[in-house]
Motif scaffolding. Sequence first.
Motif, mmCIF file in Angstrom:
data_model
loop_
_atom_site.group_PDB
_atom_site.id
_atom_site.type_symbol
_atom_site.label_atom_id
_atom_site.label_comp_id
_atom_site.label_asym_id
_atom_site.label_seq_id
_atom_site.Cartn_x
_atom_site.Cartn_y
_atom_site.Cartn_z
ATOM 1 N N GLY A 87 0.788 -1.223 0.000
ATOM 2 C CA GLY A 87 0.000 0.000 0.000
ATOM 3 C C GLY A 87 0.821 1.273 0.000
ATOM 4 N N ILE A 88 2.100 1.187 0.334
ATOM 5 C CA ILE A 88 2.932 2.394 0.397
ATOM 6 C C ILE A 88 3.998 2.418 -0.691
ATOM 7 N N THR A 89 3.953 1.440 -1.611
ATOM 8 C CA THR A 89 4.913 1.380 -2.723
ATOM 9 C C THR A 89 4.156 1.217 -4.031
ATOM 10 N N LYS A 90 4.891 1.367 -5.137
ATOM 11 C CA LYS A 90 4.253 1.296 -6.453
ATOM 12 C C LYS A 90 4.797 0.178 -7.336
ATOM 13 N N ASN A 91 6.095 -0.063 -7.267
ATOM 14 C CA ASN A 91 6.722 -0.947 -8.248
ATOM 15 C C ASN A 91 7.468 -2.137 -7.664
ATOM 16 N N ILE A 92 8.024 -2.000 -6.479
ATOM 17 C CA ILE A 92 8.903 -3.026 -5.946
ATOM 18 C C ILE A 92 8.153 -4.342 -5.756
ATOM 19 N N ILE A 93 8.825 -5.452 -6.100
ATOM 20 C CA ILE A 93 8.204 -6.765 -5.984
ATOM 21 C C ILE A 93 8.179 -7.191 -4.520
ATOM 22 N N LEU A 94 7.123 -7.915 -4.146
ATOM 23 C CA LEU A 94 6.912 -8.367 -2.772
ATOM 24 C C LEU A 94 7.217 -9.862 -2.709
ATOM 25 N N GLY A 95 8.269 -10.230 -1.990
ATOM 26 C CA GLY A 95 8.710 -11.618 -1.991
ATOM 27 C C GLY A 95 8.744 -12.232 -0.611
ATOM 28 N N THR A 96 8.468 -13.530 -0.541
ATOM 29 C CA THR A 96 8.620 -14.270 0.703
ATOM 30 C C THR A 96 9.814 -15.199 0.588
ATOM 31 N N GLY A 97 10.654 -15.174 1.597
ATOM 32 C CA GLY A 97 11.856 -15.997 1.542
ATOM 33 C C GLY A 97 12.168 -16.649 2.888
ATOM 34 N N SER A 98 11.323 -17.548 3.383
ATOM 35 C CA SER A 98 10.270 -18.222 2.622
ATOM 36 C C SER A 98 9.084 -18.551 3.533
ATOM 37 N N ILE A 99 7.927 -18.838 2.912
ATOM 38 C CA ILE A 99 6.763 -19.306 3.651
ATOM 39 C C ILE A 99 6.973 -20.780 4.016
ATOM 40 N N ILE A 100 6.732 -21.118 5.290
ATOM 41 C CA ILE A 100 6.897 -22.496 5.756
ATOM 42 C C ILE A 100 5.597 -23.256 5.483
ATOM 43 N N LEU A 101 5.560 -23.970 4.375
ATOM 44 C CA LEU A 101 4.311 -24.578 3.906
ATOM 45 C C LEU A 101 3.667 -25.538 4.908
ATOM 46 N N PRO A 102 4.419 -26.365 5.661
ATOM 47 C CA PRO A 102 3.730 -27.282 6.584
ATOM 48 C C PRO A 102 2.876 -26.596 7.633
ATOM 49 N N PHE A 103 3.125 -25.307 7.914
ATOM 50 C CA PHE A 103 2.339 -24.587 8.916
ATOM 51 C C PHE A 103 1.054 -23.997 8.335
ATOM 52 N N TRP A 104 0.855 -24.115 7.034
ATOM 53 C CA TRP A 104 -0.274 -23.451 6.387
ATOM 54 C C TRP A 104 -1.278 -24.470 5.853
ATOM 55 N N HIS A 105 -2.560 -24.095 5.919
ATOM 56 C CA HIS A 105 -3.578 -24.856 5.205
ATOM 57 C C HIS A 105 -3.636 -24.312 3.778
ATOM 58 N N PRO A 106 -3.778 -25.176 2.794
ATOM 59 C CA PRO A 106 -3.776 -24.703 1.395
ATOM 60 C C PRO A 106 -4.804 -23.630 1.091
#
Length: 325
Positions: A87-106
């Motif tokens: 919400g406060i930027t225009k162009n920069i890419i937003l990356g996760t490094g990294s999401i821990i998939l076993p902790f998440w429901h799909p």
Amino acid sequence: METSNFKDHLAFNRLYSPNKLTIGIFLPLRVYSGNLNDFTAHISLIQQMDEKGFGAIWVRDIPLFDPHFGDVGQVYDPFTYLSYIAGITKNIILGTGSIILPFWHPISLAKVSSSIDQLSGNRLILGVGSGDRAIEFPAFGIPFESRGERFRQVLEEFRQLSQTTFPEIDSSLTSMNGVDLLPKPVAKQIPTLITGASQQPLEWIAKNGDGWMTYPGSTTTKNDTLKLADKITAWRNLIPNKHFKPHMTNEWIELSEDPYFPRTPLNGGFVLKTGRLGLIELLNEWQHAGVNHAALGIQFSKRPLHDVVEELAEEVLPYFPTLLK
């Protein structure tokens, strides 16, 4: 000519291209010391990075604080933080490094990531991993030993939910028939880069990942980076149909005011102290090795952060520009 599965994806094509390297910044910009006001003060620096043309901002998924591990990360939930940054930027890419998939429901993962992708204008890239902090897994009721299998299952179902209209899923995690998940991603899919091995064989990573994130190993000499080149080549030789898939790595740096300061490992090699000429040299070596994006952590800088960001923007970034404005 190498082709990509993401020819219409803005974030992917802003960061990744064969034989090119772009630069991003890992958050936090300072190590957390108990005062969240420090992070609030960093917002103007994140906006500065956006205005200066850095490729990406990266956040990590560290849900719990282990005092014996010592690394708190950026404290905030990664998706909430990226939503705010979007919400406060225009162009920069937003990356996760990294999401821990076993902790998440799909379903939860697909819902939040597709929402951010839509609201940010197709600026989301997902690095995903299986997790390596064993102490966190009992808190989630998940056996540490099963994280590799759960990683594969969450990734597969996340992609079904994100990419398929009214998907039919009947598994130990998800049961869906006759309902859909909205929104879908802007470009119909979100790139998911596998982090490290994630308990998977290299052949699986080459086939199923949209890219690969690895640690660089030692970064002191050119011979060090040759080992990284061999690893990337071995992975790319296993990619089906010769599709282009990006490789990404990272380094925590202490940027010296002296541009000629040699590449010098600190803290047992955890941090690299170097002047900008040594950093440019390293980034060129990485580019030659096949690295497509380098995420730099500057939280161990002794200099004012504004000065570090300004020097990187003015003296280093022009050699490794973001690919699309």
